[in-house]
Design an enzyme around this catalytic site. Structure first.
Site, PDB file in Angstrom:
ATOM      1  N   LYS A 193     -10.561  -5.580   9.347  1.00 42.67           N
ATOM      2  CA  LYS A 193      -9.978  -4.573  10.309  1.00 42.67           C
ATOM      3  C   LYS A 193      -9.013  -3.566   9.425  1.00 42.67           C
ATOM      4  CE  LYS A 193      -7.141  -6.043  13.151  1.00 42.67           C
ATOM      5  NZ  LYS A 193      -5.605  -5.708  12.490  1.00 42.67           N
ATOM      6  N   ARG A 239      -2.425  -4.935  20.658  1.00 46.62           N
ATOM      7  CA  ARG A 239      -2.993  -6.503  20.531  1.00 46.62           C
ATOM      8  C   ARG A 239      -2.594  -7.193  21.750  1.00 46.62           C
ATOM      9  NH1 ARG A 239      -1.579  -7.075  15.160  1.00 46.62           N
ATOM     10  NH2 ARG A 239      -2.467  -8.867  14.024  1.00 46.62           N
ATOM     11  N   ARG A 241      -7.528 -13.816   1.017  1.00 46.62           N
ATOM     12  CA  ARG A 241      -7.025 -12.764   1.166  1.00 46.62           C
ATOM     13  C   ARG A 241      -5.846 -12.443   0.210  1.00 46.62           C
ATOM     14  NH1 ARG A 241      -5.929  -9.435   6.776  1.00 46.62           N
ATOM     15  NH2 ARG A 241      -4.259 -11.090   6.953  1.00 46.62           N
ATOM     16  N   ARG A 297      -0.230 -13.633   1.660  1.00 46.64           N
ATOM     17  CA  ARG A 297       0.867 -13.455   2.742  1.00 46.64           C
ATOM     18  C   ARG A 297       1.290 -14.926   3.127  1.00 46.64           C
ATOM     19  NH1 ARG A 297      -1.395  -8.914   6.791  1.00 46.64           N
ATOM     20  NH2 ARG A 297      -0.669 -10.834   8.058  1.00 46.64           N
ATOM     21  N   ARG A 355      -2.337 -18.606  14.137  1.00 43.12           N
ATOM     22  CA  ARG A 355      -2.651 -17.204  14.319  1.00 43.12           C
ATOM     23  C   ARG A 355      -3.777 -16.807  15.242  1.00 43.12           C
ATOM     24  NH1 ARG A 355      -2.811 -14.119   9.041  1.00 43.12           N
ATOM     25  NH2 ARG A 355      -2.754 -12.123   9.946  1.00 43.12           N
TER      26      ARG A 355
HETATM   27  P1  AMP Z   1      -1.044  -8.137  10.810  1.00 45.66           P
HETATM   28  O1  AMP Z   1      -0.544  -7.563   9.566  1.00 45.66           O
HETATM   29  O2  AMP Z   1      -1.525  -7.159  11.850  1.00 45.66           O
HETATM   30  O3  AMP Z   1      -1.741  -9.380  10.826  1.00 45.66           O
HETATM   31  O4  AMP Z   1       0.285  -8.288  11.712  1.00 45.66           O
HETATM   32  C1  AMP Z   1       1.299  -9.275  10.867  1.00 45.66           C
HETATM   33  C2  AMP Z   1       1.957 -10.011  12.108  1.00 45.66           C
HETATM   34  O5  AMP Z   1       2.990  -8.929  12.805  1.00 45.66           O
HETATM   35  C3  AMP Z   1       1.473 -10.627  13.206  1.00 45.66           C
HETATM   36  O6  AMP Z   1       1.085 -11.814  12.927  1.00 45.66           O
HETATM   37  C4  AMP Z   1       2.564 -10.485  14.330  1.00 45.66           C
HETATM   38  O7  AMP Z   1       3.371 -11.349  14.074  1.00 45.66           O
HETATM   39  C5  AMP Z   1       2.950  -9.099  13.888  1.00 45.66           C
HETATM   40  N1  AMP Z   1       2.524  -8.123  14.610  1.00 45.66           N
HETATM   41  C6  AMP Z   1       1.499  -7.075  14.354  1.00 45.66           C
HETATM   42  N2  AMP Z   1       1.214  -6.030  15.078  1.00 45.66           N
HETATM   43  C7  AMP Z   1       1.628  -6.646  16.366  1.00 45.66           C
HETATM   44  C8  AMP Z   1       1.452  -6.179  17.606  1.00 45.66           C
HETATM   45  N3  AMP Z   1       0.638  -5.168  17.933  1.00 45.66           N
HETATM   46  N4  AMP Z   1       2.150  -6.965  18.545  1.00 45.66           N
HETATM   47  C9  AMP Z   1       2.856  -7.983  18.294  1.00 45.66           C
HETATM   48  N5  AMP Z   1       2.904  -8.483  17.115  1.00 45.66           N
HETATM   49  C10 AMP Z   1       2.417  -7.917  15.896  1.00 45.66           C
END
Ligand code: AMP
Length: 240
Positions: A33, A108, A147, A181, A192
């Site tokens: 994504k 989300r 990744r 990460r 996750r």
């Molecule tokens: P991502 O890079 O999109 O995988 O986001 C990394 C982390 O940020 C996720 O595991 C959540 O802890 C937090 N996060 C990102 N976007 C959201 C969202 N829309 N709602 C809640 N937590 C989020």
């Protein structure tokens, strides 16, 4: 999957009454994504807005927001909706978001999707389309483990197998070191996925119900997926 099969894409459109083209990218962690959001943003000339990147930038900056979200990011849990919606509202109010944005990682949850709709409606806008990249959940752990992310603020994405950098461990664009990460480490990845997949499927269903889901297959080569995303957006806009 069944949600996709039921998707009719009845009402997606281009710029809304507020003049903005708001597209949502949906996909499980590891579905590609972020990579596709980056590429689609470049192709459509819109900013790529990732809540994950905004949260990580706040962590690096040591801001109050960073302190608030740190425990959630470290556990691989979702940040509370109220915090997340405020961050997005502030980002959408910035001048470069006036023409629209590619939202990556937001919404989300269904309450976040509904909050986004209220926010956009308050300025005569709406979500133009929700682009869903479908990937078999069994492939996700494997993909996430490989990744790597550039440590520069733009956070360019790589994968040790499917998208390796020219020089191992170094970003092709910034020349900065790549890192894994913390939340891509195997134990966190499983948490996750367990926590994040059920709400994501609810968001997919929400956009099926509102008639704006556009699905693409996530198991194709990266370039083919990007072309397909552009095609489905343009086709939906012509129909509108
Ligand atoms: P991502 O890079 O999109 O995988 O986001 C990394 C982390 O940020 C996720 O595991 C959540 O802890 C937090 N996060 C990102 N976007 C959201 C969202 N829309 N709602 C809640 N937590 C989020």
């Amino acid at each position: 999957m069944t949600q996709a099969a039921r998707a009719t894409a009845a009402r997606p459109a281009g710029p809304d009454a507020s003049g903005a083209r708001i597209l949502v990218m949906l996909g499980a962690p590891g579905a590609g994504k972020g990579t596709q959001a980056e590429r689609l943003a470049a192709r459509l000339g819109l900013p790529h807005v990732s809540t994950g990147d905004l949260f990580r930038a706040a962590l690096r900056a040591g801001s109050p927001l960073g302190a608030d979200v740190r425990p959630y990011l470290e556990r691989g849990a979702l940040v509370p909706d109220s915090v997340t919606v405020d961050v997005i509202a502030a980002r959408l109010a910035e001048p470069d978001a006036r023409r629209g944005v590619i939202l990556d990682g937001f919404p989300r949850t269904v309450p976040q999707a509904e909050a986004l709709e209220r926010l956009l409606a308050s300025r005569g806008g709406r979500v133009a389309g929700a682009l869903y990249i479908e990937v078999d959940p069994d492939l996700l752990v494997e993909r996430l483990a490989g990744r790597r992310v550039c440590t520069a603020p733009a956070a360019h994405l790589y994968h040790v197998e499917s998208r390796p950098p020219l020089v191992a461990g170094v970003c092709d664009i910034d020349g900065m070191p790549l890192e894994q990460r913390r939340d891509d480490e195997p134990a966190t990845v499983r948490t996750r996925l367990e926590r994040q997949l059920p709400p994501m499927y609810e968001v997919v269903d929400h956009y099926v119900e509102t008639g704006i889901l556009l699905s693409v297959r996530g198991d194709l080569p990266i370039d083919v997926i990007t072309d397909e995303l552009v095609r489905v957006v343009e086709r939906a806009e012509k129909r509108a």
